[in-house]
Design a protein around this motif. Structure first.
Motif: not given
Length: 515
Positions: A427-436
């Motif tokens: 999972e590569i992203a600026v932040m975690g799915p919940e926070g995003a």
């Protein structure tokens, strides 16, 4: 009897006398504390019959305070050379039976001489510390001795491996020599390290604390991070040193000795280790053991900053340095201590031509007022600096989470990684799915009749669109998305390809890391 025979007998008598150190009573006292003598420590660590002693007959040159009348055999330190598994090393051991192993100028000169020898011959130096500290009667001469040792520790850094073994007290200025070396070994109930002892602390601050609680082995292995290896006995400590020596090269111009390749023997396969629920932890050391030869992973600083795992293993017979987030501890986040731990190890591997494999599964840097005030910005930058500076082969496997600054810090393509691979679970992203989702879809969530249901829907949408390896792969930031079972084979291929890697840096005296 010829004159030569008489001389030989006299030599043997003199050697026997000096080799007794402080005498039978002092030796018995040392052994009563559960400690080996300095000489027996050297013999236990080195290959049988390989020790060659130097400067046996050196004497102190102190005058005043009755010192001119005292005989200190070997001036309280034994120095020489030998081998470990056939590999040459230089070694010294302070002898606590002689004036408490106190350091005077000639004592220090014996140490600096063998350090100079190690640097000239390009072989590791091992120092066994067991000393009451500076010899007060020698005043500034003792302080000069410490300074000359520290200088050589610094000059030898990154050129030859330096190993410190704390097998008794190591106090005051004496602690800085081990702190300047590459690896520090401590033993339960025997090792003691501190700047100021319990008596000084009680006098100045009125606080009472035991030597063990102040600077015992467990304290430095678990709390301060000053020690890299912790053992229950001196013999276990020596076995740890012997194993370490098999993983590292003699000097910075060589590679570590290659061993015959072996397949992993770990019972679990890579596919079986990571839970299907991305919130569930697992032990990243199991991943390493499923990859390395003979499933043999030699962990360093196991008890300190356990949210990051560092250590040595082999792949296809070649030594590899591993840096891995540990989801079992604090979800594998980076904080001040784990950043220091990782950065220092990365720089060691780079100095001694050891390829680095990074296993990434982290949600980012640890948030909080305490971390911010402790300087997490500065400490976290050390990881960025170390990876960017390193020119050895650098390979990253993104196992699961790679969020925000953590994604960049853990040897991303953007910091100069040679190869970056990702598992389908990445999972590569600026932040975690919940926070995003709470930020990006805030309006939709707030306006929905069932906010929880809408939030879950948007989290799922974010994961499908962003929190996967394919977006990064589409931009070339990831070289390949691979199946977990392919990991070892792909790493072997990448390491073979990168073995002759050459990478230059701008000419400079040295960089300025964010210390």
């Amino acid at each position: 009897m010829t004159s030569l025979q008489k001389d030989i007998l006299e030599l043997r008598e003199k050697k026997a006398l000096v080799q007794m150190g402080g005498g039978e009573a002092a030796i018995e006292k040392q052994e009563a504390m559960g400690k080996l003598t300095a000489r027996n420590r050297i013999l236990a660590l080195l290959d049988e019959n390989s020790f060659q002693e130097y400067d046996l007959f050196v004497e102190h040159a102190a005058r005043g305070f009755g010192m001119e009348k005292k005989v200190l055999p070997g001036d309280g330190v034994i120095t020489g050379t030998g081998t470990i598994f056939g590999a040459p090393v230089c070694i010294y051991a302070q002898d606590f039976t002689v004036a408490g192993g106190s350091l005077g100028l000639m004592h220090a000169r014996k140490i600096t001489k063998i350090m100079d020898h190690a640097l000239k011959m390009k072989v590791p130096i091992i120092g066994i510390n067991d000393s009451g500290g500076a010899r007060i009667q020698e005043g500034v001469g003792a302080l000069a001795g410490y300074g000359e040792i520290f200088y050589r520790n610094t000059i030898a850094s990154g050129v030859i491996p330096q190993i410190s073994v704390i097998l008794g007290p190591c106090a005051g200025g004496a602690v800085y020599s081990p702190a300047l070396t590459d690896f520090v070994f401590v033993v339960e109930n025997i090792s003691k390290m501190f700047i100021t002892g319990p008596n000084v602390i009680k006098t100045v601050l009125g606080e009472e604390i035991s030597m063990e609680d102040l600077g015992g082995a467990r304290v430095h292995a678990e709390i301060t991070g000053n020690a890299h290896f912790y053992a229950k006995s001196e013999q276990e400590c020596f076995e740890q040193i012997k194993k370490l020596v098999t993983f590292i090269p003699w000097n910075n111009k060589q590679r570590a000795k290659a061993f015959p390749p072996k397949e992993p023997i770990f019972e679990k396969t890579v596919n079986d280790i990571i839970p299907s629920d991305p919130k569930q932890p697992y032990d990243v050391r199991d991943i390493i053991k499923s990859i390395v030869d003979d499933s043999d992973f030699f962990e360093i600083q196991e008890l300190w900053a356990a949210n990051i795992v560092i250590g040595f293993g082999r792949i296809h017979g070649e030594t590899i340095g591993f840096v891995a987030n540990q989801p079992m501890v604090m979800a594998g986040v980076l904080d001040c201590d784990s950043s220091d731990k990782a950065a220092r190890f990365i720089r060691y591997c780079d100095s001694f031509n050891i390829p680095i494999i990074t296993l990434e599964d982290m949600p980012g840097y640890l948030p909080g007022v305490d971390q911010e005030h402790a300087g997490v910005i500065r400490h976290g930058a050390k990881v960025l600096y170390a990876y960017s500076e390193a020119t050895v082969p650098k390979i990253t496997i993104i196992l699961r989470k790679a969020y925000g600054g953590g994604y960049i810090a853990m040897n991303s393509r953007h910091l100069g990684a040679d190869f970056v691979f990702a598992w389908p679970s990445a999972e590569i992203a600026v932040m975690g799915p919940e926070g995003a989702a709470n930020i990006i879809f805030r309006k939709e969530i707030m306006e929905a009749e069932d906010q929880d249901a809408m939030r879950q829907e948007k989290v799922k949408e974010y994961i499908e669109k962003f929190a996967n390896p394919y977006v990064a792969a589409s931009k070339g930031y990831i070289d390949a998305v691979i199946e977990p079972r392919e990991t070892r084979a792909i790493l072997m291929h990448a390491l073979i390809l990168a073995k002759s890697k050459e990478e230059s840096r701008p000419e400079k005296k040295h960089g300025i890391p964010p210390f």
